[in-house]
Design a protein around this motif. Structure first.
Motif, PDB file in Angstrom:
ATOM      1  N   LEU A 155      -8.023  -0.846  -3.524  1.00  0.00           N
ATOM      2  CA  LEU A 155      -8.033  -1.935  -2.552  1.00  0.00           C
ATOM      3  C   LEU A 155      -9.188  -2.904  -2.742  1.00  0.00           C
ATOM      4  CD1 LEU A 155      -6.901  -0.113   0.734  1.00  0.00           C
ATOM      5  CD2 LEU A 155      -5.652  -1.897  -0.493  1.00  0.00           C
ATOM      6  N   LYS A 191      -8.332   8.164  -0.731  1.00  0.00           N
ATOM      7  CA  LYS A 191      -8.483   7.200  -1.822  1.00  0.00           C
ATOM      8  C   LYS A 191      -9.279   5.972  -1.400  1.00  0.00           C
ATOM      9  CE  LYS A 191      -4.800   8.810  -4.739  1.00  0.00           C
ATOM     10  NZ  LYS A 191      -3.470   8.551  -5.327  1.00  0.00           N
ATOM     11  N   SER A 192      -9.207   5.616  -0.129  1.00  0.00           N
ATOM     12  CA  SER A 192     -10.038   4.509   0.355  1.00  0.00           C
ATOM     13  C   SER A 192     -11.512   4.898   0.315  1.00  0.00           C
ATOM     14  CB  SER A 192      -9.667   4.132   1.788  1.00  0.00           C
ATOM     15  OG  SER A 192      -8.348   3.668   1.854  1.00  0.00           O
ATOM     16  N   GLU A 195      -2.498   1.424  -4.781  1.00  0.00           N
ATOM     17  CA  GLU A 195      -3.031   2.633  -4.163  1.00  0.00           C
ATOM     18  C   GLU A 195      -4.327   2.298  -3.439  1.00  0.00           C
ATOM     19  OE1 GLU A 195      -2.418   6.558  -6.012  1.00  0.00           O
ATOM     20  OE2 GLU A 195      -2.031   5.416  -7.829  1.00  0.00           O
ATOM     21  N   ALA A 196      -4.642   3.083  -2.429  1.00  0.00           N
ATOM     22  CA  ALA A 196      -5.802   2.796  -1.578  1.00  0.00           C
ATOM     23  C   ALA A 196      -7.089   2.719  -2.389  1.00  0.00           C
ATOM     24  CB  ALA A 196      -5.925   3.855  -0.487  1.00  0.00           C
ATOM     25  N   ARG A 197      -7.137   3.467  -3.461  1.00  0.00           N
ATOM     26  CA  ARG A 197      -8.346   3.491  -4.274  1.00  0.00           C
ATOM     27  C   ARG A 197      -8.665   2.145  -4.911  1.00  0.00           C
ATOM     28  NH1 ARG A 197     -10.284   8.507  -7.663  1.00  0.00           N
ATOM     29  NH2 ARG A 197     -11.885   7.487  -8.868  1.00  0.00           N
ATOM     30  N   LEU A 241       0.861  -1.193   0.000  1.00  0.00           N
ATOM     31  CA  LEU A 241       0.000   0.000   0.000  1.00  0.00           C
ATOM     32  C   LEU A 241       0.893   1.237   0.000  1.00  0.00           C
ATOM     33  CD1 LEU A 241      -2.867   1.219   0.168  1.00  0.00           C
ATOM     34  CD2 LEU A 241      -2.624   1.203   2.657  1.00  0.00           C
ATOM     35  N   ASN A 281      -3.730  10.686   2.085  1.00  0.00           N
ATOM     36  CA  ASN A 281      -3.932  10.132   0.748  1.00  0.00           C
ATOM     37  C   ASN A 281      -4.599   8.763   0.828  1.00  0.00           C
ATOM     38  OD1 ASN A 281      -2.551   8.404  -1.671  1.00  0.00           O
ATOM     39  ND2 ASN A 281      -2.851  10.512  -2.289  1.00  0.00           N
ATOM     40  N   ALA A 282      -4.123   7.922   1.758  1.00  0.00           N
ATOM     41  CA  ALA A 282      -4.710   6.582   1.915  1.00  0.00           C
ATOM     42  C   ALA A 282      -6.180   6.684   2.311  1.00  0.00           C
ATOM     43  CB  ALA A 282      -3.931   5.781   2.959  1.00  0.00           C
ATOM     44  N   ALA A 283      -6.499   7.612   3.210  1.00  0.00           N
ATOM     45  CA  ALA A 283      -7.891   7.761   3.659  1.00  0.00           C
ATOM     46  C   ALA A 283      -8.765   8.268   2.510  1.00  0.00           C
ATOM     47  CB  ALA A 283      -7.962   8.721   4.846  1.00  0.00           C
ATOM     48  N   GLU A 328     -12.896   7.148  -1.678  1.00  0.00           N
ATOM     49  CA  GLU A 328     -13.305   7.199  -3.089  1.00  0.00           C
ATOM     50  C   GLU A 328     -13.504   5.811  -3.661  1.00  0.00           C
ATOM     51  OE1 GLU A 328     -10.908  11.305  -4.337  1.00  0.00           O
ATOM     52  OE2 GLU A 328     -10.239   9.352  -5.091  1.00  0.00           O
ATOM     53  N   GLY A 329     -12.522   4.945  -3.405  1.00  0.00           N
ATOM     54  CA  GLY A 329     -12.582   3.597  -3.962  1.00  0.00           C
ATOM     55  C   GLY A 329     -13.781   2.818  -3.432  1.00  0.00           C
ATOM     56  N   THR A 330     -14.051   2.973  -2.147  1.00  0.00           N
ATOM     57  CA  THR A 330     -15.179   2.258  -1.551  1.00  0.00           C
ATOM     58  C   THR A 330     -16.492   2.763  -2.126  1.00  0.00           C
ATOM     59  OG1 THR A 330     -13.892   2.042   0.475  1.00  0.00           O
ATOM     60  CG2 THR A 330     -16.242   1.562   0.631  1.00  0.00           C
ATOM     61  N   PHE A 354       0.742  11.130   3.621  1.00  0.00           N
ATOM     62  CA  PHE A 354       0.713   9.700   3.296  1.00  0.00           C
ATOM     63  C   PHE A 354      -0.598   9.055   3.743  1.00  0.00           C
ATOM     64  CE2 PHE A 354       1.736   5.269   3.202  1.00  0.00           C
ATOM     65  CZ  PHE A 354       2.578   5.154   2.109  1.00  0.00           C
ATOM     66  N   ALA A 389      -6.660   3.316   6.102  1.00  0.00           N
ATOM     67  CA  ALA A 389      -7.340   2.761   4.923  1.00  0.00           C
ATOM     68  C   ALA A 389      -8.496   1.857   5.357  1.00  0.00           C
ATOM     69  CB  ALA A 389      -6.344   1.985   4.061  1.00  0.00           C
ATOM     70  N   ALA A 442     -10.263   7.483  11.145  1.00  0.00           N
ATOM     71  CA  ALA A 442     -10.691   7.466   9.738  1.00  0.00           C
ATOM     72  C   ALA A 442     -12.142   7.001   9.593  1.00  0.00           C
ATOM     73  CB  ALA A 442      -9.764   6.568   8.925  1.00  0.00           C
TER      74      ALA A 442
END
Lengths: 348, 348
Positions: free
Chosen positions: A218, B238-239, A214-216, A182, B234-236, B241-243, B231, A236, B215
């Motif tokens: 996951l 993008k997580s 990238e976290a997006r 990650l 960004n992980a939060a 967004e991705g979710t 760092f 994350a 988070a």
């Protein structure tokens, strides 16, 4: 019966619905799995009335309780008679094979490291969790570390990769897990110094390392193992959980508060939504594993009810049957040069 | 007309749908806002045919293009004739007041710092983004840093708090923003050394600091400003967004591939779902702001189409009208002792 018998030490007093739901879940698991024995650690006067059938159940008096907000290390040092400390002691002394708790995560982590004990050679035991992949429901994946270690060094991340690879192979059944790191970008020079160095260690390892994720991405199901430092891994994981919970909550509010048309539609899509939501449901997902210590230790979430407790005990049983901790120990012992590669002066 | 006129430099070649959607969005913004002039930097032969009406539009030839995958600092050093570098130069020289791009984020960040210039006293310019709160739709909140800085020190986080507080007050309209620190626990001793120290700096500041936020609570709407290291921020982000993207995608698949009953229900709930999804829609959310440099610089996502481009230009215009960068500069100049508190030897 030729099946091996296992004894699981259960912290009956940890969790929002302890001891009721913990004990009920333990009894469910006992009924489901014939080869387990359960030791319930807790206040006997509270626990005993809940045990309607004591087959393969032992109640062990533990007068003290570690609360959710307590400072972990202090708590396990001071409350020697707590359900958690006594359960961890049983594992240490070999009267139990594994440890379950739904209580204070930090305290469980401290008990795992200081009582159950770190596997020699493992720098930092860490928390691993299995997550669903939404795009690819047949590909659950593991994330490690999800919050045991706030500070990380490259070698910790490298070892997480090896430990989580074991879990993916033995417990998820992936033959050659794709391992990713990650990070905040795809290229190998992305991230801070810790992640840049960890990338190189993973790249030069025997793992099937496939670079950064990238976290997006996951939940896309593009990796079997994701290695993370505990701080951003925690960010994350909790962002994923918070977003999913918020969306499902808002969705159901939207349908509930909508006009007749929306309400009727909601009624019709409900079964499909339910099926979908179950993919993300904690109660099916099992608990977070503390990997790197001398026995299986699994934490389920604080709000776990009996089904989640029973499923998590099932997960512990499977860890015992696959002997994952034994295999990790043997690997670490026999591969010290690989598991603890030489590192620079600022490294451990 | 008494309204002040502003000139916005637009990198017409950056983004997945450049130059078509960038130019179309710029024209939309020009039509919507009477007091802006737009400079379109790009390859004239490509850009000119797209400009159907050149009122308050200037096309400036930029033969080179910085691609998405290029190494940022190298790219801006080598491609002096690129649309991004020339647009940044226009801001530096004062022929434009602000900078827009949908291209390579790293290159835009490098151009902002090395060409537009860091505000003296600001240690690290960083990326800020406005996010919706699902539980509390009337409370959008800002997150900073979402990825400009992979390495962080406590004083950077402290300064992000002050800069983001300006943004919340001037741009979101919150009178006394509640500021929280993204951390892996609620207590003030949680996190790594950087976050423990940053917590103390924020706590002792004039900000309305309300402690740590985990988070999982980000979308609950319990803060106006969330400070994060680049760092884990960004992980939060993008997580989240991705979710959200994964859930909406899977939801619509579930409905589409369901039986007649589910399909009919889906049809009925669709308007409600659409309304809800729009809360999380990028196109309404505007872009990520690089705060801490000498002029407004805003990045919209690479896949932005004309509406998102136009909205982001509207956001830039508002930053110019509120003079947020001018006020930040004046504050930093007049409050050096507060903005740059004395720190230990390992700190900057």
């Amino acid at each position: 019966m030729s099946e091996k018998q296992f004894t699981i030490a259960v912290d009956a007093m940890g969790g929002d619905f302890a001891p009721e739901e913990i004990v009920a879940g333990a009894l469910m698991a006992r009924d489901k799995y014939e080869n387990i024995k359960i030791q319930l650690f807790g206040q006997t006067e509270k626990v005993k009335p809940l045990v309607t059938n004591d087959q393969r159940i032992e109640i062990i008096e533990a007068p003290e309780v570690i609360e959710m907000g307590e400072e972990p290390v202090k708590a396990i040092r001071r409350k020697k008679e707590s359900s958690l400390v006594l359960a961890a002691n049983a594992v240490k002394e070999g009267t139990a094979d594994a440890l379950f708790s739904a209580g204070n995560t930090g305290a469980l982590l401290a008990a795992s490291i200081f009582i159950v004990g770190r596997i020699p050679g493992v720098k930092r035991p860490a928390l691993l969790t299995v997550l669903p992949s939404i795009k690819n429901p047949k590909r659950p994946w593991v994330l490690m570390d999800v919050g045991a270690n706030a500070e990380s060094k490259p070698t910790y991340l490298y070892q997480f990769g090896i430990l989580a690879d074991f879990y993916s192979r033995k417990m998820v059944g992936v033959e050659k897990p794709e391992v990713k790191l990650l990070n905040n970008g795809a290229e190998e020079d992305k991230g801070d110094q810790v992640h840049i160095a960890a990338h190189q260690l993973l790249k030069n390892s025997d793992l099937n390392f496939q670079g950064n994720i990238e976290a997006r991405e996951l939940l896309d199901g593009s990796a079997d193992v994701v290695v993370a430092d505990g701080f951003s891994g925690n960010a994350a994981l909790k962002s994923i959980e918070g977003t999913a919970l918020n969306i499902f909550g808002a969705l159901s509010d939207t349908i509930k508060n909508g006009g007749l048309r929306t309400k009727l539609g909601g009624l019709l899509v409900k079964p499909a939504l339910k099926k979908f939501a179950s993919v993300l449901d904690y109660n099916n997902a099992g608990g977070a594993v503390i990997l790197g210590v001398n026995a299986p230790v699994v934490k389920t979430h604080g709000s776990a009810k009996r089904l989640a407790v029973s499923n998590t005990i099932g997960q512990i049983r499977e860890m015992l049957e696959t002997n994952i901790v034994g295999e990790v120990k043997a690997y670490v012992e026999n591969n010290d040069a690989t598991f603890n590669p030489p590192v620079g002066e600022n490294e451990e």
